[in-house]
Scaffold this motif. Structure first.
Motif, PDB file in Angstrom:
ATOM      1  N   ARG A  21       0.822  -1.221   0.000  1.00 42.23           N
ATOM      2  CA  ARG A  21       0.000   0.000   0.000  1.00 42.23           C
ATOM      3  C   ARG A  21       0.849   1.261   0.000  1.00 42.23           C
ATOM      4  O   ARG A  21       0.318   2.368  -0.100  1.00 42.23           O
ATOM      5  CB  ARG A  21      -0.876   0.033   1.258  1.00 42.23           C
ATOM      6  CG  ARG A  21      -1.923  -1.052   1.226  1.00 42.23           C
ATOM      7  CD  ARG A  21      -2.719  -1.054   2.495  1.00 42.23           C
ATOM      8  NE  ARG A  21      -3.894  -1.902   2.323  1.00 42.23           N
ATOM      9  CZ  ARG A  21      -5.022  -1.757   2.984  1.00 42.23           C
ATOM     10  NH1 ARG A  21      -5.145  -0.797   3.853  1.00 42.23           N
ATOM     11  NH2 ARG A  21      -6.030  -2.570   2.775  1.00 42.23           N
ATOM     12  N   LEU A  22       2.135   1.112   0.190  1.00 44.77           N
ATOM     13  CA  LEU A  22       2.977   2.295   0.358  1.00 44.77           C
ATOM     14  C   LEU A  22       3.523   2.787  -0.988  1.00 44.77           C
ATOM     15  O   LEU A  22       3.819   1.995  -1.880  1.00 44.77           O
ATOM     16  CB  LEU A  22       4.135   1.983   1.310  1.00 44.77           C
ATOM     17  CG  LEU A  22       3.716   1.623   2.737  1.00 44.77           C
ATOM     18  CD1 LEU A  22       4.890   1.079   3.535  1.00 44.77           C
ATOM     19  CD2 LEU A  22       3.140   2.851   3.426  1.00 44.77           C
ATOM     20  N   PRO A  23       3.656   4.116  -1.114  1.00 39.48           N
ATOM     21  CA  PRO A  23       4.137   4.690  -2.380  1.00 39.48           C
ATOM     22  C   PRO A  23       5.624   4.413  -2.625  1.00 39.48           C
ATOM     23  O   PRO A  23       6.355   4.015  -1.721  1.00 39.48           O
ATOM     24  CB  PRO A  23       3.883   6.187  -2.204  1.00 39.48           C
ATOM     25  CG  PRO A  23       3.884   6.405  -0.726  1.00 39.48           C
ATOM     26  CD  PRO A  23       3.339   5.148  -0.110  1.00 39.48           C
ATOM     27  N   LYS A  24       6.012   4.684  -3.847  1.00 39.36           N
ATOM     28  CA  LYS A  24       7.381   4.416  -4.296  1.00 39.36           C
ATOM     29  C   LYS A  24       8.445   5.090  -3.413  1.00 39.36           C
ATOM     30  O   LYS A  24       9.477   4.498  -3.116  1.00 39.36           O
ATOM     31  CB  LYS A  24       7.510   4.891  -5.750  1.00 39.36           C
ATOM     32  CG  LYS A  24       8.813   4.517  -6.423  1.00 39.36           C
ATOM     33  CD  LYS A  24       8.693   4.602  -7.932  1.00 39.36           C
ATOM     34  CE  LYS A  24       9.105   5.958  -8.431  1.00 39.36           C
ATOM     35  NZ  LYS A  24       9.218   5.963  -9.926  1.00 39.36           N
ATOM     36  N   LEU A  25       8.154   6.327  -2.985  1.00 41.39           N
ATOM     37  CA  LEU A  25       9.151   7.063  -2.193  1.00 41.39           C
ATOM     38  C   LEU A  25       9.415   6.414  -0.836  1.00 41.39           C
ATOM     39  O   LEU A  25      10.520   6.494  -0.301  1.00 41.39           O
ATOM     40  CB  LEU A  25       8.685   8.506  -1.969  1.00 41.39           C
ATOM     41  CG  LEU A  25       8.944   9.464  -3.123  1.00 41.39           C
ATOM     42  CD1 LEU A  25       8.315  10.819  -2.850  1.00 41.39           C
ATOM     43  CD2 LEU A  25      10.451   9.614  -3.378  1.00 41.39           C
ATOM     44  N   ALA A  26       8.396   5.758  -0.282  1.00 37.15           N
ATOM     45  CA  ALA A  26       8.544   5.146   1.041  1.00 37.15           C
ATOM     46  C   ALA A  26       8.918   3.675   0.958  1.00 37.15           C
ATOM     47  O   ALA A  26       9.657   3.168   1.800  1.00 37.15           O
ATOM     48  CB  ALA A  26       7.241   5.297   1.828  1.00 37.15           C
TER      49      ALA A  26
ATOM     50  N   GLU B 292       1.530  -0.724  -8.586  1.00 34.71           N
ATOM     51  CA  GLU B 292       2.180  -0.661  -9.898  1.00 34.71           C
ATOM     52  C   GLU B 292       2.821  -1.999 -10.251  1.00 34.71           C
ATOM     53  O   GLU B 292       3.037  -2.843  -9.388  1.00 34.71           O
ATOM     54  CB  GLU B 292       3.250   0.432  -9.899  1.00 34.71           C
ATOM     55  CG  GLU B 292       2.678   1.819  -9.713  1.00 34.71           C
ATOM     56  CD  GLU B 292       3.747   2.908  -9.668  1.00 34.71           C
ATOM     57  OE1 GLU B 292       3.474   3.982 -10.187  1.00 34.71           O
ATOM     58  OE2 GLU B 292       4.846   2.670  -9.114  1.00 34.71           O
ATOM     59  N   SER B 293       3.123  -2.154 -11.519  1.00 34.46           N
ATOM     60  CA  SER B 293       3.881  -3.331 -11.931  1.00 34.46           C
ATOM     61  C   SER B 293       4.881  -2.933 -13.006  1.00 34.46           C
ATOM     62  O   SER B 293       4.762  -1.875 -13.628  1.00 34.46           O
ATOM     63  CB  SER B 293       2.956  -4.446 -12.419  1.00 34.46           C
ATOM     64  OG  SER B 293       2.129  -3.972 -13.426  1.00 34.46           O
TER      65      SER B 293
END
Ligand code: ZN
Length: 155
Positions: free
Chosen positions: A64-69, A117-118
């Motif tokens: 569930r966490l975004p790319k930055l985290a 994302e994939s």
């Protein structure tokens, strides 16, 4: 009411048919790997058949966490190169998606992705040698000590 249930039944059938129709042989030259918020690759071991000309990795971020985290990528290296590649990747940093483009020890890699994302990568199987131990890792800062798996070339 009857219409709805009929439609549901039909779509259920269609899903079954799609599974049956999927050719089992074609699936051997690609694999889907899930990466989650707990920094796990699933599966953590991949076997690449020698008979495949190319092999495709489909990386899916199921967290569930975004790319930055909690960014994840899939980077293939020889096991002996894992720590060295992780170091240059970390030095390359976020702006390069944690991949040093000049590091020739990287055999294949996907883009860095976040939740939902994939990304995929296809590499020629002739890049792999029999008897060599390969590892895959995520090069996002701090992930590589935990987030790694193994890959072997099989007959
Ligand atoms: Zn990661």
């Amino acid at each position: 009411m009857m219409n709805i249930s009929k439609r549901l039944n039909l779509s259920g059938l269609a899903i079954c048919a799609a599974f049956i129709a999927a050719p089992a042989l074609a699936a051997e030259c690609d694999v889907t790997i899930e990466a989650d918020d707990a920094m796990r690759f699933n599966p953590a071991h991949i076997e690449v058949p020698k008979t495949c000309e190319t092999f495709t990795i489909q990386l899916k971020h199921t967290g569930r966490l975004p790319k930055l985290a909690m960014g994840h990528n899939w980077v293939l290296v020889k096991q002996a190169d894992l720590n060295g590649v992780a170091r240059t990747a970390m030095a390359a940093g976020e702006s390069l998606d944690f991949i040093d483009p000049t590091d020739t020890r990287v055999i294949a890699h996907t883009a860095l992705i976040g939740a939902g994302e994939s990304a995929s990568v296809t590499f020629p199987v002739r890049k792999l040698q029999a008897g060599v131990r390969y590892s895959f890792l995520c090069t996002f800062t701090g992930h590589s000590p935990i987030m790694q798996g193994t890959l072997t070339l099989t007959r």
